[in-house]
Design a protein around this motif. Structure first.
Motif: not given
Length: 278
Positions: A114-117, A180-183, A187-188, A245-250
């Motif tokens: 998984t890349s994000s779960i 952590v969400p997105g590992f 995220r990058l 849902t975790v990090y907001g608008e970005r």
């Protein structure tokens, strides 16, 4: 005793390929008969191409089809495999169902690609969470040398060591990150992809030039828009919705991405995305 990969989609095929190419007996679980019927042939063709380009030993390419087995259900897997990697779509409920079934086959190590779960969320329904972790592969799996090993709160150190050993055995480097969400990598990767999409929306430059900037100015092997086509725009959208849902608008999905997915332009797998793949 071999490994198994659950899911014969793009990522599942790539994961199965690298294990079989390394000489590991590999079983793929793929319930869709049309995909299952051509899977071994598809990977055999990939191996021949790799050998022709000098990226795979000829003997390994010839041996690869004989190392692959395709079954239609998790229940058909042998018991006690060294490693089972779940690689079904990024839908938490589906992953939990598949992982619970896979755990009953008593593999020594159970992993999710998984890349994000959240690994902890997926581990909550397992009887042996100490033997479970994330092994995040990258597309195309046969080319990209990294596996991101994601340690859950209940993951045992022995499981992390085992996952890194499996990665090394197929010629991959590994990093270890906490859950952590997105590992780390997602995220990058996704923040760059979403910004590139917004630049395209705003008319900053054409897709080819945005990608060329990333490749020539920063040494990326592939630009963020072309990579998004390879990953699948539907996959990008699922990740965006989750991370926002975790990090907001970005991490909010760009309107262009929402529109392209709604229109069925999902990238390379449908022939159209930011590029024409036909």
């Amino acid at each position: 005793m071999g490994v198994a990969v659950i899911g014969g989609g793009t990522m599942g095929q790539g994961i199965a390929y690298v294990f079989a190419a390394a000489g590991v007996p590999t079983t793929v679980v793929e319930p869709e008969s049309a995909r299952a019927d051509v899977l071994v042939g598809t990977l055999a063709d990939r191996a021949r191409t790799g050998a022709e380009r000098g990226r795979l030993d000829r003997a390994a390419a010839d041996a690869l089809p004989g190392l692959l087995t395709v079954v239609s259900s998790v229940d058909a897997l042998a018991s006690g495999l060294e490693l089972v990697v779940e690689s079904v779509p990024e839908v938490p409920a589906l992953k939990r169902e598949v992982l619970a079934a896979a755990e009953k086959r008593e593999p020594r190590l159970l992993a999710t690609n998984t890349s994000s779960i959240s690994i902890d969320a997926l581990a909550a329904g397992l009887a042996r969470p100490a033997d479970f972790l994330g092994m995040h592969f990258f597309n195309p799996v046969w080319s990209l040398p990294l596996v991101e090993v994601v340690r859950g709160a209940a993951t045992a150190e022995a499981a992390v060591v085992s996952a890194r050993a499996h990665a090394a055995a197929i010629g991959k480097e590994s990093i270890v990150v906490r859950d952590v969400p997105g590992f780390a990598t997602s995220r990058l990767d996704n923040i760059a992809a979403f910004e590139a999409m917004r630049m395209l929306e705003e008319g900053v430059a054409e897709a080819e030039d945005i990608d060329k900037a990333a490749v020539l100015a920063y040494g990326h092997p592939i630009g963020p828009l072309r990579l998004s086509d390879v990953v699948g725009l539907d996959v990008r959208l699922d990740i965006a919705r989750h991370l926002s849902t975790v990090y907001g608008e970005r991490y909010a999905p760009p309107a262009l991405l929402e529109r392209m997915v709604a229109e069925g332009r999902l990238g390379r797998k449908t022939g159209q995305g930011f590029y024409d793949w036909t």
